[in-house]
Enzyme design. Structure first.
Site, PDB file in Angstrom:
ATOM      1  N   ASN A  45      45.821   8.091 -87.063  1.00 28.93           N
ATOM      2  CA  ASN A  45      46.725   7.740 -85.957  1.00 28.93           C
ATOM      3  C   ASN A  45      45.971   7.421 -84.673  1.00 28.93           C
ATOM      4  OD1 ASN A  45      45.853  10.246 -85.171  1.00 28.93           O
ATOM      5  ND2 ASN A  45      47.887  11.049 -84.708  1.00 28.93           N
ATOM      6  N   GLU A  47      43.765   9.319 -83.046  1.00 25.09           N
ATOM      7  CA  GLU A  47      43.270  10.476 -82.309  1.00 25.09           C
ATOM      8  C   GLU A  47      41.783  10.685 -82.620  1.00 25.09           C
ATOM      9  OE1 GLU A  47      45.691  13.830 -83.263  1.00 25.09           O
ATOM     10  OE2 GLU A  47      47.424  13.096 -82.111  1.00 25.09           O
ATOM     11  N   ARG A 104      37.515   0.477 -59.621  1.00 30.56           N
ATOM     12  CA  ARG A 104      38.129  -0.444 -58.663  1.00 30.56           C
ATOM     13  C   ARG A 104      39.505   0.014 -58.193  1.00 30.56           C
ATOM     14  NH1 ARG A 104      36.940  -5.687 -62.259  1.00 30.56           N
ATOM     15  NH2 ARG A 104      36.952  -4.032 -63.852  1.00 30.56           N
ATOM     16  N   HIS A 138      31.429   1.593 -57.484  1.00 28.77           N
ATOM     17  CA  HIS A 138      32.037   0.440 -56.812  1.00 28.77           C
ATOM     18  C   HIS A 138      32.340   0.759 -55.347  1.00 28.77           C
ATOM     19  CE1 HIS A 138      34.229  -3.322 -56.520  1.00 28.77           C
ATOM     20  NE2 HIS A 138      35.270  -2.683 -56.038  1.00 28.77           N
ATOM     21  N   ASP A 178      31.231 -11.425 -51.232  1.00 29.25           N
ATOM     22  CA  ASP A 178      32.354 -11.230 -50.310  1.00 29.25           C
ATOM     23  C   ASP A 178      31.883 -10.344 -49.162  1.00 29.25           C
ATOM     24  OD1 ASP A 178      32.746  -8.389 -51.022  1.00 29.25           O
ATOM     25  OD2 ASP A 178      33.526  -9.190 -52.905  1.00 29.25           O
ATOM     26  N   LYS A 202      36.048 -15.165 -49.061  1.00 33.65           N
ATOM     27  CA  LYS A 202      36.996 -15.392 -50.151  1.00 33.65           C
ATOM     28  C   LYS A 202      38.341 -14.789 -49.802  1.00 33.65           C
ATOM     29  CE  LYS A 202      36.253 -11.256 -52.970  1.00 33.65           C
ATOM     30  NZ  LYS A 202      35.864 -10.714 -54.283  1.00 33.65           N
ATOM     31  N   ARG A 204      41.941 -13.095 -51.677  1.00 35.91           N
ATOM     32  CA  ARG A 204      42.414 -12.469 -52.916  1.00 35.91           C
ATOM     33  C   ARG A 204      43.884 -12.108 -52.779  1.00 35.91           C
ATOM     34  NH1 ARG A 204      39.888  -9.759 -57.020  1.00 35.91           N
ATOM     35  NH2 ARG A 204      37.901  -9.718 -55.929  1.00 35.91           N
ATOM     36  N   ASP A 234      32.995  -8.851 -64.086  1.00 38.93           N
ATOM     37  CA  ASP A 234      34.051  -8.658 -65.075  1.00 38.93           C
ATOM     38  C   ASP A 234      34.409 -10.008 -65.700  1.00 38.93           C
ATOM     39  OD1 ASP A 234      36.140  -7.807 -66.648  1.00 38.93           O
ATOM     40  OD2 ASP A 234      37.218  -6.783 -65.062  1.00 38.93           O
ATOM     41  N   GLY A 237      35.144 -14.638 -62.366  1.00 39.82           N
ATOM     42  CA  GLY A 237      35.813 -15.635 -61.536  1.00 39.82           C
ATOM     43  C   GLY A 237      35.274 -15.674 -60.127  1.00 39.82           C
TER      44      GLY A 237
END
Length: 326
Positions: A45, A47, A104, A138, A178, A202, A204, A234, A237
């Site tokens: 399952n 676990e 993040r 981060h 940034d 930039k 966002r 990540d 972009g």
């Protein structure tokens, strides 16, 4: 030998989850020890089951888990390993998270949102962790989320040492993707011998994850090699957009340097096609064959982790490992 013994009293044990076994083996090799034998598997399952195959009673246990896809599974496995060590009477438990999960989500952008990075710290504390170790958080305030010592390690010296061999510092510029990463870019510039700075402005939309628009470069890049620095990549972009803007502003060529290679789709396509000369990351996360591309260079983080583990075990100074990085 499985662990390090000191004066017949202290005993260091390194145990690894299943997320990034190659990194755990490399850290163990740097320490000159064997990994603690661990039985771990998934039930039908999904676990997770974990059992240490040797005693850890009275030991200084370091549990290493690199949080990659599937993120929540590997977090749960790490929590279960901490609980197992606590119930097996480990003297002290340090969770080594080369990349801190949910990093993040360190603040509320809008009402009724969680602060997931704080929740993760609470979960590890509740499970029985005495200490957390991680590389290039981060946001610095994440250190305050855990009720106990947090060792914030830096990949910057490793990355800088390599990048210095790939550029002419007299004809280079360090670029922050940034405005929020300018402090890190300043440290890069200092360590490269006074290389000037620039940053990409930039915008966002906080309602659309993994999306940002690079608009223009603030600072001179024309005719220079631009070194774009960040903590993680990540979907790429933001950073691929920064490469495009920097090249349009007249940069001679571009190198990207980042600590964590998340490389979620379509990162590989974006990075391999954006015009960057080289993408330099560390192996805090596993980089499978399908995520590798010609411009990618992966540097080992095991020496940094092993040195920090050794300092913690010997009650030494982790900060001393990074003198000059700040």
């Amino acid at each position: 030998m499985t662990g390090i013994h000191t004066h017949g009293e202290k005993h260091l044990v390194l145990a690894s989850g299943r997320a990034h076994p190659e990194l755990a083996k490399a850290v163990a090799a740097e320490l000159g020890i064997d990994l603690l034998p661990v039985t771990a598997y998934d039930f039908a399952n999904s676990e997770v089951y974990v059992r240490f195959d040797e005693s850890v009673r009275g030991s200084d246990v370091f549990i290493l888990q690199s949080i990659t896809v599937p993120v929540n599974k590997w977090i749960m496995e790490a929590l279960i390993m901490v609980d197992a060590a606590k119930r097996a009477s480990a003297k002290r438990i340090t969770v080594v998270l080369p990349n801190y999960p949910y990093a993040r989500q360190d603040k509320k952008h809008k009402g009724r949102e969680p602060i997931s990075a704080r929740l993760l710290a609470d979960l590890f504390k509740t499970a029985g962790a005495d200490r957390i170790m991680s590389v290039d958080l981060h946001a610095a305030q994440t250190q305050g989320f855990f009720d106990g010592p947090v060792d914030h390690l830096w990949a910057m010296p490793t990355l800088v040492e390599y990048v210095r061999t790939r550029i002419d510092t007299a004809n280079s510029v360090v670029v922050s993707p940034d405005a929020g990463r300018i402090k890190v870019a300043e440290q890069w510039g200092d360590r490269l011998g006074g290389v000037p700075l620039a940053f990409v402005h930039k915008t966002r939309d906080i309602t659309r994850p993994n999306e940002a628009t690079a608009n223009r470069v603030v600072g001179g890049v024309e005719g220079l090699t631009a070194v774009i620095v960040d903590d993680l990549i990540d979907t790429a972009g933001t950073i691929a957009g920064a490469v495009r803007v920097v090249l349009e502003a007249g940069a001679k060529d571009v190198i990207i340097a980042a600590t964590h290679g998340v490389l979620s789709d379509p990162a590989v396509k974006r990075l391999s096609e954006c015009g960057v000369r080289e993408v330099v990351i560390t192996d805090t996360m596993p980089i499978p064959v399908e995520k590798r591309f010609p411009q990618l260079t992966v540097l080992p983080i095991a020496p940094v982790l092993a040195s920090a583990i050794r300092e913690v075990f010997n009650d030494g100074s982790v900060t001393s490992l990074f003198d000059g990085a700040f």
